[in-house]
Design an enzyme around this catalytic site. Structure first.
Site, PDB file in Angstrom:
ATOM      1  N   GLN A  99     -25.319  55.985 -67.923  1.00 36.94           N
ATOM      2  CA  GLN A  99     -26.165  55.817 -66.729  1.00 36.94           C
ATOM      3  C   GLN A  99     -25.436  54.956 -65.700  1.00 36.94           C
ATOM      4  O   GLN A  99     -24.951  53.872 -66.025  1.00 36.94           O
ATOM      5  CB  GLN A  99     -27.506  55.164 -67.102  1.00 36.94           C
ATOM      6  CG  GLN A  99     -28.471  55.097 -65.930  1.00 36.94           C
ATOM      7  CD  GLN A  99     -29.838  54.537 -66.311  1.00 36.94           C
ATOM      8  OE1 GLN A  99     -29.998  53.920 -67.363  1.00 36.94           O
ATOM      9  NE2 GLN A  99     -30.815  54.739 -65.458  1.00 36.94           N
ATOM     10  N   HIS A 105     -33.869  59.160 -63.644  1.00 35.75           N
ATOM     11  CA  HIS A 105     -33.655  60.479 -63.037  1.00 35.75           C
ATOM     12  C   HIS A 105     -33.276  61.477 -64.104  1.00 35.75           C
ATOM     13  O   HIS A 105     -32.688  61.133 -65.132  1.00 35.75           O
ATOM     14  CB  HIS A 105     -32.563  60.422 -61.961  1.00 35.75           C
ATOM     15  CG  HIS A 105     -31.277  59.827 -62.438  1.00 35.75           C
ATOM     16  ND1 HIS A 105     -31.083  58.478 -62.555  1.00 35.75           N
ATOM     17  CD2 HIS A 105     -30.128  60.401 -62.844  1.00 35.75           C
ATOM     18  CE1 HIS A 105     -29.862  58.244 -63.005  1.00 35.75           C
ATOM     19  NE2 HIS A 105     -29.260  59.406 -63.200  1.00 35.75           N
ATOM     20  N   HIS A 107     -31.170  65.074 -64.544  1.00 40.00           N
ATOM     21  CA  HIS A 107     -30.236  66.033 -63.952  1.00 40.00           C
ATOM     22  C   HIS A 107     -30.689  67.438 -64.349  1.00 40.00           C
ATOM     23  O   HIS A 107     -30.925  67.689 -65.540  1.00 40.00           O
ATOM     24  CB  HIS A 107     -28.822  65.841 -64.519  1.00 40.00           C
ATOM     25  CG  HIS A 107     -28.237  64.483 -64.318  1.00 40.00           C
ATOM     26  ND1 HIS A 107     -27.223  64.235 -63.417  1.00 40.00           N
ATOM     27  CD2 HIS A 107     -28.493  63.284 -64.915  1.00 40.00           C
ATOM     28  CE1 HIS A 107     -26.877  62.959 -63.468  1.00 40.00           C
ATOM     29  NE2 HIS A 107     -27.635  62.356 -64.373  1.00 40.00           N
TER      30      HIS A 107
HETATM   31  P1  AMP Z   1     -26.306  58.937 -64.114  1.00 38.24           P
HETATM   32  O1  AMP Z   1     -24.915  58.899 -64.677  1.00 38.24           O
HETATM   33  O2  AMP Z   1     -27.255  59.722 -64.997  1.00 38.24           O
HETATM   34  O3  AMP Z   1     -26.834  57.561 -63.782  1.00 38.24           O
HETATM   35  O4  AMP Z   1     -26.203  59.786 -62.788  1.00 38.24           O
HETATM   36  C1  AMP Z   1     -26.216  59.250 -61.521  1.00 38.24           C
HETATM   37  C2  AMP Z   1     -25.883  60.383 -60.579  1.00 38.24           C
HETATM   38  O5  AMP Z   1     -26.220  59.989 -59.251  1.00 38.24           O
HETATM   39  C3  AMP Z   1     -24.425  60.795 -60.569  1.00 38.24           C
HETATM   40  O6  AMP Z   1     -24.314  62.154 -60.972  1.00 38.24           O
HETATM   41  C4  AMP Z   1     -24.009  60.608 -59.094  1.00 38.24           C
HETATM   42  O7  AMP Z   1     -23.144  61.633 -58.642  1.00 38.24           O
HETATM   43  C5  AMP Z   1     -25.336  60.632 -58.381  1.00 38.24           C
HETATM   44  N1  AMP Z   1     -25.391  59.916 -57.099  1.00 38.24           N
HETATM   45  C6  AMP Z   1     -24.954  58.672 -56.829  1.00 38.24           C
HETATM   46  N2  AMP Z   1     -25.186  58.363 -55.532  1.00 38.24           N
HETATM   47  C7  AMP Z   1     -25.781  59.445 -54.977  1.00 38.24           C
HETATM   48  C8  AMP Z   1     -26.263  59.765 -53.669  1.00 38.24           C
HETATM   49  N3  AMP Z   1     -26.177  58.881 -52.647  1.00 38.24           N
HETATM   50  N4  AMP Z   1     -26.818  60.977 -53.462  1.00 38.24           N
HETATM   51  C9  AMP Z   1     -26.909  61.881 -54.463  1.00 38.24           C
HETATM   52  N5  AMP Z   1     -26.482  61.628 -55.718  1.00 38.24           N
HETATM   53  C10 AMP Z   1     -25.924  60.447 -55.988  1.00 38.24           C
END
Ligand code: AMP
Ligand code: ZN
Length: 154
Positions: A99, A105, A107
């Site tokens: 994370q 969130h 995906h």
């Molecule tokens: P996680 O590793 O599950 O915490 O995923 C976080 C996700 O947020 C990653 O896939 C990033 O590419 C995405 N992310 C980070 N900043 C943004 C942003 N400003 N807009 C859209 N996605 C983002």
């Protein structure tokens, strides 16, 4: 949360390519997609991980949770309706699980036909030393789950 990037997106302070928005939930394209169409489904409440979702769920929290899961389900369905051949749902809790954004969130990652099966959850990556170790791990989880159920009054 003032320093949370997803709260800023939800507040409209940072741009995003929105796919869905209601009073409780939003879905927008991931800025670093694993596949074209990779969407993040986000509650409008700042719950850092699944462990921070209030329980037992009631009232508005229950409504947010229900819509969150419904939106994940509908986006997976929409990916298939739009012509992708499959979809993965992925969710990370804590740095150890990968994370990087501390706002809950999910995906939803559409997958085209003929692509390599994604190795996100590699089966067989770990092995129990023996049946005793396997049984001890199952018992540890059963005990912890019983504690959670008791805490939640289930
Ligand atoms: P996680 O590793 O599950 O915490 O995923 C976080 C996700 O947020 C990653 O896939 C990033 O590419 C995405 N992310 C980070 N900043 C943004 C942003 N400003 N807009 C859209 N996605 C983002
Ligand atoms: Zn947040």
């Amino acid at each position: 949360m003032s320093d949370c990037i997803f709260c800023k997106i939800l507040a409209g302070e940072i741009p995003s390519a929105k796919v869905y928005e209601s009073g409780r939930v939003a879905a927008f394209l991931d800025i670093g997609p694993m596949e074209k169409g990779h969407v993040l489904v986000v509650p409008k409440r700042h719950w850092p991980t699944l462990a921070d979702v209030p329980a037992p769920l009631a009232g508005e929290d229950r409504a947010v949770w229900d819509e969150l899961f419904d939106t994940v389900r509908r986006l997976a369905k929409a990916a298939l309706r739009a012509g992708w051949a499959g979809a993965n749902v992925l969710q990370c809790n804590g740095e150890a699980a990968g994370q990087t954004v501390g706002h809950l969130h999910f995906h939803v990652i559409p997958r085209p036909a003929g692509g390599a099966v994604p190795p996100a959850f590699e089966s067989g990556a770990a092995r129990y030393a023996d049946d005793a170790e396997r049984d001890a791990v199952a018992a540890k989880l059963r005990t912890a789950l019983a504690d959670v159920l008791r805490d939640e009054g289930v």
